[in-house]
Design an enzyme around this catalytic site. Structure first.
Site, PDB file in Angstrom:
ATOM      1  N   HIS A 177      52.996  48.796  70.218  1.00 56.35           N
ATOM      2  CA  HIS A 177      52.749  47.491  70.839  1.00 56.35           C
ATOM      3  C   HIS A 177      51.524  46.875  70.187  1.00 56.35           C
ATOM      4  O   HIS A 177      50.446  47.460  70.187  1.00 56.35           O
ATOM      5  CB  HIS A 177      52.525  47.631  72.349  1.00 56.35           C
ATOM      6  CG  HIS A 177      52.365  46.303  73.036  1.00 56.35           C
ATOM      7  ND1 HIS A 177      53.419  45.632  73.620  1.00 56.35           N
ATOM      8  CD2 HIS A 177      51.287  45.502  73.213  1.00 56.35           C
ATOM      9  CE1 HIS A 177      53.002  44.501  74.138  1.00 56.35           C
ATOM     10  NE2 HIS A 177      51.708  44.399  73.900  1.00 56.35           N
ATOM     11  N   CYS A 178      51.701  45.701  69.607  1.00 54.19           N
ATOM     12  CA  CYS A 178      50.617  45.049  68.871  1.00 54.19           C
ATOM     13  C   CYS A 178      49.971  43.972  69.749  1.00 54.19           C
ATOM     14  O   CYS A 178      50.624  42.971  70.067  1.00 54.19           O
ATOM     15  CB  CYS A 178      51.154  44.424  67.581  1.00 54.19           C
ATOM     16  SG  CYS A 178      49.873  43.618  66.588  1.00 54.19           S
ATOM     17  N   PRO A 179      48.718  44.131  70.144  1.00 58.92           N
ATOM     18  CA  PRO A 179      48.073  43.088  70.959  1.00 58.92           C
ATOM     19  C   PRO A 179      47.851  41.791  70.194  1.00 58.92           C
ATOM     20  O   PRO A 179      47.782  40.724  70.798  1.00 58.92           O
ATOM     21  CB  PRO A 179      46.744  43.738  71.362  1.00 58.92           C
ATOM     22  CG  PRO A 179      46.490  44.778  70.322  1.00 58.92           C
ATOM     23  CD  PRO A 179      47.834  45.281  69.898  1.00 58.92           C
TER      24      PRO A 179
END
Length: 350
Positions: A177-179
């Site tokens: 999951h890439c913020p």
């Protein structure tokens, strides 16, 4: 006689505290019971190991990090847009006029063509990475083969599918999951994410290398501000010097940090792995090595084929139209089944 007296005394000693004992409120009793249950769950069977214990102890920390990442997702996206826009403003209003006045025509054409091509690739892939769904397994019953059942979603999980605690959904071929995207990186947007990292790294390297002499000149000029007599710099000159230093420091830092991340993902792609699978495969390698066996990744088709599958290259012209130019073509397969490893090793034309 003494024995009977002692028994009577002990019986009274046991009963007296019961008569005067205070009953805890229901909420506290439930909390105490839940705490005992959690504590006992740490050693409920022989499969418990240090990983299970540490995950249980750090579960509150994971919960806080997941919710903070979910809440601040849009903040990170806005930060990317603001920082990139600031570099563009400096490039167009400070550097481009100087380039047009001082550089020969060949260098002007090179900088304008390469810079705008790199900019288009960055904007296109970042937009597609943030807006494209990574892909989710079907929520209804289907005949798609599954390797396990998600404990959170309570649905079958196909191969390479993992649950994202931030999105609270299962993701097909999940990488992480890439913020900075406020989105998961999965089967349908993995190419966009990697291409964005690659072209952003190239763009930052381009700004850092081409602007190194401007940075040195601006740094010397700022050092001379406090000399006596002060140099005859105008407000516009001072803003130009500070803008050049800001641009060079930011682009050089991003080039180093993002370049390392891009290189790591390039190694994973060459091996046919995601970030999660790399961790899982390492554990499998160690486990099988103890038993005298070797681990083989079923999704590794060879370095060149891995890159072709990742970029969707089916013929030679696709290296230009699908890799070096913006392209919205879908990835190979549907992310639910991986028939490439079952039928043929290299089904893609060179």
């Amino acid at each position: 006689m003494r024995l009977n007296t002692m028994r009577l005394f002990l019986r009274c000693f046991r009963l007296c505290p019961r008569r005067g004992r205070l009953r805890l409120p229901t909420g506290l009793r439930d909390l105490w019971s839940y705490s005992r249950l959690v504590l006992r769950s740490l050693y409920f069977n022989t499969l418990t190991n240090t990983d299970v214990v540490m995950d249980s102890l750090f579960e509150p920390v994971f919960w806080i990090v997941d919710h903070l990442t979910r809440w601040f997702g849009m903040v990170f996206v806005c930060l990317v847009v603001v920082l990139t826009s600031s570099i563009l403003i400096i490039a167009y209003f400070c550097l481009l006029p100087m380039v047009l006045d001082t550089y020969p025509i060949a260098w002007i054409v090179w900088h304008i063509c390469y810079g705008h091509w790199n900019l288009v690739m960055i904007v296109f892939h970042y937009y597609k990475a943030t807006k494209t769904s990574p892909g989710h397994p079907p929520q209804v019953k289907s005949d798609i083969p599954a390797v396990s059942v998600c404990k959170k979603c309570i649905i079958p999980k196909p191969a390479r599918t993992h649950h994202c605690s931030i999105c609270n959904r299962c993701i097909l071929k999940m990488d992480h999951h890439c913020p900075w995207l406020n989105n998961c990186v999965g089967h349908f947007n993995h190419r966009y994410f990697f291409s964005f990292c690659l072209f952003m790294t190239l763009g930052c390297m381009y700004c850092s290398i081409s602007g190194r002499h401007l940075f040195l000149d601006a740094y010397r000029a700022i050092q001379s501000y406090h000399k006596t007599p002060p140099p005859p710099f105008t407000f516009k000159d001072r803003m130009f010097h500070k803008s050049v230093i800001y641009m060079w420091v930011l682009t050089s830092t991003v080039a180093l940090a993002l370049g390392g991340l891009t290189l790591w993902h390039a190694i994973l792609i060459s091996r046919g792995e995601t970030s999660i699978e790399r961790h899982i495969n390492n554990k499998e390698i160690r486990r099988l090595h103890k038993n005298g066996k070797a681990f083989k990744n079923p999704f590794n088709y060879g370095r060149l084929t891995n890159w072709k599958v990742f970029f969707g290259v089916e013929k030679r012209s696709h290296w230009l139209t699908r890799v070096l130019l913006p392209s919205s073509h879908p990835p190979y397969g549907d992310g639910l089944t991986w028939e490439l490893s079952l039928h043929r090793k290299d089904p893609i034309e060179v």
